[in-house]
Design an enzyme around this catalytic site. Sequence first.
Site, PDB file in Angstrom:
ATOM      1  N   SER A 199       0.844  -1.191   0.000  1.00 17.64           N
ATOM      2  CA  SER A 199       0.000   0.000   0.000  1.00 17.64           C
ATOM      3  C   SER A 199       0.878   1.240   0.000  1.00 17.64           C
ATOM      4  O   SER A 199       1.618   1.504   0.949  1.00 17.64           O
ATOM      5  CB  SER A 199      -0.905   0.003   1.239  1.00 17.64           C
ATOM      6  N   HIS A 242      -1.219  -1.298  -4.288  1.00 22.17           N
ATOM      7  CA  HIS A 242      -2.495  -0.880  -3.689  1.00 22.17           C
ATOM      8  C   HIS A 242      -2.477   0.637  -3.473  1.00 22.17           C
ATOM      9  O   HIS A 242      -1.550   1.174  -2.857  1.00 22.17           O
ATOM     10  CB  HIS A 242      -2.654  -1.624  -2.360  1.00 22.17           C
ATOM     11  N   ASP A 294      -4.654   3.878  -1.986  1.00 25.66           N
ATOM     12  CA  ASP A 294      -5.759   4.230  -1.098  1.00 25.66           C
ATOM     13  C   ASP A 294      -6.293   5.618  -1.406  1.00 25.66           C
ATOM     14  O   ASP A 294      -5.611   6.618  -1.209  1.00 25.66           O
ATOM     15  CB  ASP A 294      -5.275   4.180   0.358  1.00 25.66           C
ATOM     16  N   MET A 315      -8.841   8.481  -0.463  1.00 29.09           N
ATOM     17  CA  MET A 315      -9.653   8.933   0.679  1.00 29.09           C
ATOM     18  C   MET A 315     -10.123  10.362   0.421  1.00 29.09           C
ATOM     19  O   MET A 315      -9.364  11.183  -0.085  1.00 29.09           O
ATOM     20  CB  MET A 315      -8.819   8.893   1.965  1.00 29.09           C
ATOM     21  N   HIS A 323      -8.312   1.261  -4.026  1.00 34.43           N
ATOM     22  CA  HIS A 323      -9.232   1.099  -2.891  1.00 34.43           C
ATOM     23  C   HIS A 323      -9.901   2.445  -2.633  1.00 34.43           C
ATOM     24  O   HIS A 323      -9.283   3.375  -2.129  1.00 34.43           O
ATOM     25  CB  HIS A 323      -8.401   0.619  -1.679  1.00 34.43           C
ATOM     26  N   MET A 339     -12.017   4.744  -0.741  1.00 32.82           N
ATOM     27  CA  MET A 339     -12.681   5.053   0.539  1.00 32.82           C
ATOM     28  C   MET A 339     -13.341   6.418   0.390  1.00 32.82           C
ATOM     29  O   MET A 339     -12.933   7.416   0.994  1.00 32.82           O
ATOM     30  CB  MET A 339     -11.635   5.042   1.667  1.00 32.82           C
ATOM     31  N   MET A 350     -11.629  -5.461   5.738  1.00 34.01           N
ATOM     32  CA  MET A 350     -10.764  -4.512   6.448  1.00 34.01           C
ATOM     33  C   MET A 350     -10.428  -5.058   7.835  1.00 34.01           C
ATOM     34  O   MET A 350     -11.318  -5.417   8.603  1.00 34.01           O
ATOM     35  CB  MET A 350     -11.461  -3.152   6.601  1.00 34.01           C
ATOM     36  N   ASP A 398      -6.702  -6.023   4.559  1.00 30.42           N
ATOM     37  CA  ASP A 398      -6.011  -4.726   4.535  1.00 30.42           C
ATOM     38  C   ASP A 398      -6.076  -4.090   5.920  1.00 30.42           C
ATOM     39  O   ASP A 398      -7.163  -3.859   6.452  1.00 30.42           O
ATOM     40  CB  ASP A 398      -6.729  -3.836   3.505  1.00 30.42           C
TER      41      ASP A 398
HETATM   42  C1  DX5 Z   1      -6.201   1.993   5.541  1.00 32.85           C
HETATM   43  C2  DX5 Z   1      -5.779   1.601   4.149  1.00 32.85           C
HETATM   44  C3  DX5 Z   1      -4.649   0.655   4.105  1.00 32.85           C
HETATM   45  C4  DX5 Z   1      -3.384   1.136   4.765  1.00 32.85           C
HETATM   46  C5  DX5 Z   1      -2.826  -0.055   5.487  1.00 32.85           C
HETATM   47  O1  DX5 Z   1      -7.408   2.654   5.511  1.00 32.85           O
HETATM   48  O2  DX5 Z   1      -6.845   1.029   3.443  1.00 32.85           O
HETATM   49  O3  DX5 Z   1      -4.398   0.201   2.781  1.00 32.85           O
HETATM   50  O4  DX5 Z   1      -2.409   1.612   3.890  1.00 32.85           O
HETATM   51  O5  DX5 Z   1      -1.737   0.374   6.217  1.00 32.85           O
HETATM   52  P1  DX5 Z   1      -0.969  -0.577   7.232  1.00 32.85           P
HETATM   53  O6  DX5 Z   1      -0.467  -1.756   6.459  1.00 32.85           O
HETATM   54  O7  DX5 Z   1       0.120   0.308   7.716  1.00 32.85           O
HETATM   55  O8  DX5 Z   1      -1.938  -0.964   8.312  1.00 32.85           O
HETATM   56 ZN    ZN Z   2      -6.382   0.095   1.468  1.00 30.10          ZN
END
Ligand code: DX5
Ligand code: ZN
Length: 215
Positions: free
Chosen positions: A9, A33, A35, A37, A66, A68, A137, A174
């Site tokens: 990620s 990956h 993220d 947001m 991903h 969010m 998650m 994740d």
């Molecule tokens: C959190 C993200 C993850 C995040 C995981 O909301 O969806 O992908 O990067 O990070 P770690 O591996 O540090 O928990």
């Molecule tokens: Zn993620």
Amino acid sequence: MSAIRIAPSLLAADFSYLAGSVASVAQEADWLHLDIMDGRFVPNITMGPMVVEAVRHKTDLPLDVHMMIVEPERYVEAFRLAGADSLTVHYEACPHLERVVSQIHESGALAGVAINPATPVDMLQDVLEELDLVLVMSVNPGFGGQSFWPRSLEKVRRLKDLRGDRDRPLIQVDGGINQKTAGLMKQAGAEVLVAGTAIFKAEDPGTAIRELRQA
Ligand code: DX5
Ligand code: ZN
């Protein structure tokens, strides 16, 4: 058991040096990956299609996006055009989930659905056959570096049961994935491990990926 896929990620990477961060995992990773947001579905704000496109130009790895964000249907096309190979939306953000999944498939991407810790896996039962990927998650989404939520192991086992003898949707996890939790998740049935901190904060990201694969 199918081979495990590791998806670093990028959230935990050095954003002032993105091309280098991508290169540091290029040899060992299976997917990358990303993220997304929006400051609404989750408190944090990260990146949009422009950054995904910039990353696209730096790697041939499948880009696993991903989302969010609220109303993800508004951005399916943009992220697909930016180069996403799979698009995962949150169950909690989609009152018309089946419609969004169709939209993702029509865009040509693989379709995933993510569930927050408080959402039971069973909520996906009626759309399971339409999905390429389910993301369980193992932290509340929004930030990297949080600690692993142990009850997610039970959810992974339940999802594997619901899937029966099929090999799709892939089971992805994740949040809080490290050497220790990776092994537990694999035993429970996870097939795609997302990890940010455990890979990008390690001394050598490539070695960290190999260790997660063998955990
Ligand atoms: C959190 C993200 C993850 C995040 C995981 O909301 O969806 O992908 O990067 O990070 P770690 O591996 O540090 O928990
Ligand atoms: Zn993620």
